[in-house]
Design an enzyme around this catalytic site. Structure first.
Site, PDB file in Angstrom:
ATOM      1  N   GLN A  20       0.801  -1.221   0.000  1.00 64.23           N
ATOM      2  CA  GLN A  20       0.000   0.000   0.000  1.00 64.23           C
ATOM      3  C   GLN A  20       0.837   1.276   0.000  1.00 64.23           C
ATOM      4  OE1 GLN A  20      -2.682  -1.732   3.311  1.00 64.23           O
ATOM      5  NE2 GLN A  20      -4.079  -0.494   2.099  1.00 64.23           N
ATOM      6  N   GLU A 166      -5.069 -10.355   8.836  1.00 56.03           N
ATOM      7  CA  GLU A 166      -6.419 -10.674   8.364  1.00 56.03           C
ATOM      8  C   GLU A 166      -6.496 -11.850   7.397  1.00 56.03           C
ATOM      9  OE1 GLU A 166      -8.262  -7.184   6.760  1.00 56.03           O
ATOM     10  OE2 GLU A 166      -8.193  -6.101   8.647  1.00 56.03           O
ATOM     11  N   GLU A 351      -5.264  -2.155  14.007  1.00 56.82           N
ATOM     12  CA  GLU A 351      -5.791  -1.185  13.036  1.00 56.82           C
ATOM     13  C   GLU A 351      -7.124  -0.650  13.517  1.00 56.82           C
ATOM     14  OE1 GLU A 351      -6.169  -2.453   8.916  1.00 56.82           O
ATOM     15  OE2 GLU A 351      -4.255  -3.507   9.047  1.00 56.82           O
ATOM     16  N   TRP A 405      -6.233  -0.916  -1.826  1.00 58.74           N
ATOM     17  CA  TRP A 405      -6.577  -2.154  -2.517  1.00 58.74           C
ATOM     18  C   TRP A 405      -7.463  -1.908  -3.745  1.00 58.74           C
ATOM     19  CZ3 TRP A 405      -2.839  -4.949  -0.866  1.00 58.74           C
ATOM     20  CH2 TRP A 405      -2.420  -4.853   0.450  1.00 58.74           C
TER      21      TRP A 405
HETATM   22  C1  BGC Z   1      -6.429  -3.922   5.973  1.00 59.88           C
HETATM   23  C2  BGC Z   1      -5.772  -2.679   5.426  1.00 59.88           C
HETATM   24  C3  BGC Z   1      -6.822  -1.826   4.737  1.00 59.88           C
HETATM   25  C4  BGC Z   1      -7.838  -1.413   5.772  1.00 59.88           C
HETATM   26  C5  BGC Z   1      -8.944  -0.519   5.251  1.00 59.88           C
HETATM   27  C6  BGC Z   1      -7.762  -3.689   6.617  1.00 59.88           C
HETATM   28  O1  BGC Z   1      -8.632  -4.666   6.179  1.00 59.88           O
HETATM   29  O2  BGC Z   1      -5.555  -4.626   6.810  1.00 59.88           O
HETATM   30  O3  BGC Z   1      -4.754  -3.077   4.552  1.00 59.88           O
HETATM   31  O4  BGC Z   1      -6.286  -0.740   4.085  1.00 59.88           O
HETATM   32  O5  BGC Z   1      -8.449  -2.532   6.338  1.00 59.88           O
HETATM   33  O6  BGC Z   1      -9.710  -1.169   4.305  1.00 59.88           O
END
Ligand code: BGC
Length: 445
Positions: A20, A166, A351, A405
Site C-alpha cells: 500500500q 487478516e 488497526e 486495494w
Molecule cells: C487492511 C488494510 C486496509 C484497511 C482498510 C484492513 O482490512 O488490513 O490493509 O487498508 O483494512 O480497508
C-alpha cells in the site's frame, strides 16, 4: 490534561502495509507479488490504478520516520514485502531488499519508535502463486522459512511480530469472491487457503519459539461485532453464525484447536469441507503472546433463507465513512470484552481508523470527522481497559493515505495527507490530535 489516562506502557502507534505504501515494485531485485500481477490486470482496481509507486515510501522512508517522530509515535506497524526478500518466494535471497528493512528499522530505533512487523499483509510472491499459492500446502512451509529468516535477521531488535494480517480477508476476498489478489472465485478453495494460512502462522510461531527470541508474536484478525437485527430466534441464529464465520473462524483453531462447528456443518452441506491431518491443530494452536485485532465497523445481521450461511447484512442507522462503513465505536468496546472473555489473551488494536474525502484548504486538512472517529474509538478502548481487558496498544490505520486495494487511491485513511502528484506529505489535523493523545497518554472523556 486528558481525563481518561491509559496505562503507562500503553503503546500508541500507526500502521501501514508494504504494497500500500512502498512503490518500487520492481526495483533492486524485488520479485513480482500477486498484488503486482492483480493490479496490472485491467479492470481489477478503481481506474486501473496500482501500487507501482504508491507513496514512494521505499525512497522516502527517512522523511516518513521523521514524520512519525513528529507525531510522537511510540510504535510503527509495517509489513515486509516477502518478494522483496525472496523474489521467488524461497531459495535465493535478495540482499538489497533486506537492506531496505534494515535501514528502516535502524531509523525507527534511532527515533525510539518500536518496530512492529507484519510478515504477511497479502503480497504473496507471484512465483508461489504459480505453484498454487495458498491452495498449496507447501506455501505454509515456505512462509515459515521466510519468517525464520526474518527472525534470524531482526529477531533481536524487533519486539513485536505479527505473522499474518487478516487471513479472513486474504482467503475470502482473494480466493472466494475475487475482489483481491489473486482474484479467484472458489468457495471451497478459500477455506483450504485459509487453513494453509493458519498452518503457516503456526509454523512461524514454532520457528520463533525455537529461535528463543525475547519479543512477542501474534496474529492480526479482522473483527466486527455482530448484532441481530431483531431478537427473533432466526436472527439470533444468524448472528451466531456470522460471529462464527466472520470473527471466530480464524481464532478458534488457534485457541480451541477446532473450527466453529456451526460453520463446519455448512461446509459439509455444500461440499466445501476439506480434509487435513488432525495434527495440524497442534501446529496452529502453538501458544501466541497476543491477539491483534483490526476493527472498523460492526455487523447487523438478519436471517436470509437464500444465502448459504443463512445470513444477510442490514445497514446500521449511524453516520457512514467514505468506505460506506457505519461508525459504531461501541462495537469496539463490545468486541474487546467478548474476545478477552473468550480467549483471555493480551490484545493490541493493530488497526482502527476511517476513510474520509479530505480536502486541503490553505495547506491544511481539517478532518474533524476522522478526529471524532478516533476519539470515540480510543475512548472505548479506555473503557475496555477499565473493565478488565488486557489491551496493550492501539495503532491508527493509517499513518498516511495509501493504495486502498481495489479502491486504489480513492479512499484516504491517513492521518498524514499524501499528494500523489508531488509525493508531498501534510500532517492532517487528526495527526496533531493524535500527537496530543500520545503526549498526554489519554483522551478527554
Ligand atoms: C487492511 C488494510 C486496509 C484497511 C482498510 C484492513 O482490512 O488490513 O490493509 O487498508 O483494512 O480497508
Amino acid at each position: 490534561m486528558a481525563k481518561l489516562v491509559f496505562p503507562k506502557e500503553f503503546l500508541w502507534g500507526a500502521a501501514t502495509a508494504s504494497y500500500q505504501i512502498e512503490g518500487a515494485w520492481n526495483e533492486d531485485g524485488k520479485g513480482e507479488s500477486i498484488w503486482d500481477r492483480f493490479a496490472h490486470t485491467p479492470g481489477t482496481i478503481y481506474e486501473n490504478q496500482n501500487g507501482d509507486i504508491a507513496c514512494d515510501h521505499y525512497h522516502r522512508y527517512e522523511e516518513d520516520v521523521e514524520l512519525m517522530a513528529e507525531i510522537g509515535l511510540k510504535a510503527y506497524r509495517f509489513s515486509i514485502s516477502w518478494p522483496r526478500i525472496f523474489p521467488e518466494g524461497r531459495g535465493k535471497l535478495n540482499p538489497k531488499g533486506v537492506y531496505f528493512y534494515e535501514k528502516l528499522i535502524d531509523k525507527l530505533l534511532e527515533k525510539n519508535i518500536k518496530p512492529a512487523i507484519t510478515l504477511y499483509h497479502w503480497d504473496l510472491p507471484q512465483a508461489l502463486e504459480d505453484k498454487g499459492g495458498w491452495l498449496n500446502r507447501d506455501t505454509a512451509k515456505y512462509f515459515s522459512e521466510y519468517a525464520n529468516f526474518m527472525f534470524y535477521k531482526f529477531g533481536d531488535v524487533v519486539p513485536i511480530w505479527i505473522t499474518l494480517n487478516e487471513p479472513f480477508v486474504s482467503a475470502f476476498l482473494g480466493y472466494a469472491w475475487g475482489w483481491h489478489a489473486p482474484g479467484k472465485k472458489d468457495m471451497k478453495g478459500a477455506f483450504v487457503a485459509g487453513h494453509n494460512m493458519l498452518l503457516a502462522h503456526g509454523l512461524a510461531v514454532q520457528a520463533y519459539r525455537d529461535g528463543g527470541y525475547k519479543g512477542n508474536i501474534g496474529i492480526t484478525i479482522n473483527v466486527a461485532t455482530v448484532y441481530p437485527e431483531t431478537n427473533s430466534e432466526e436472527d439470533l441464529k444468524a448472528a451466531e453464525k456470522q460471529d462464527a464465520f466472520g470473527n471466530r473462524w480464524f481464532i478458534d483453531p488457534i485457541f480451541k484447536r477446532k473450527y466453529p462447528e456451526i460453520i463446519w456443518r455448512i461446509l459439509e452441506e455444500n461440499n466445501w469441507s476439506f480434509v487435513f491431518p488432525a495434527s495440524d491443530f497442534d501446529i496452529i494452536s502453538s501458544p501466541i503472546d497476543f491477539m491483534g485485532i483490526n476493527y472498523y465497523t460492526r455487523n447487523i445481521v438478519a436471517y436470509d433463507k437464500n444465502s448459504h450461511l443463512g445470513v444477510k447484512r442490514v445497514e446500521g442507522p449511524n453516520e457512514h465513512t467514505d468506505m460506506g462503513w457505519e461508525v459504531y465505536p461501541d462495537g469496539l468496546y463490545d468486541i474487546l470484552i467478548q474476545l478477552y472473555r473468550d480467549y483471555k489473551i493480551p490484545i493490541y488494536i493493530t488497526e482502527n481508523g476511517a476513510a474520509y474525502n479530505d480536502t486541503v484548504e490553505d495547506g491544511r486538512i481539517r478532518d474533524i470527522n476522522r478526529i471524532n472517529y478516533l476519539k470515540e474509538h480510543i475512548k472505548r478502548a479506555y473503557f475496555a481497559i477499565r473493565d478488565g481487558v488486557d489491551l496493550r496498544g492501539y495503532f491508527v490505520w493509517s499513518l498516511m493515505d495509501n493504495f486502498e486495494w481495489a479502491h486504489g487511491y480513492s479512499k484516504r485513511f491517513g492521518i498524514i495527507y499524501v499528494d500523489y502528484n508531488t509525493q508531498k506529505r501534510i500532517l492532517k489535523d487528526s495527526a496533531y490530535f493524535y500527537k496530543k493523545i500520545i503526549e498526554e497518554n489519554g483522551v478527554d472523556g
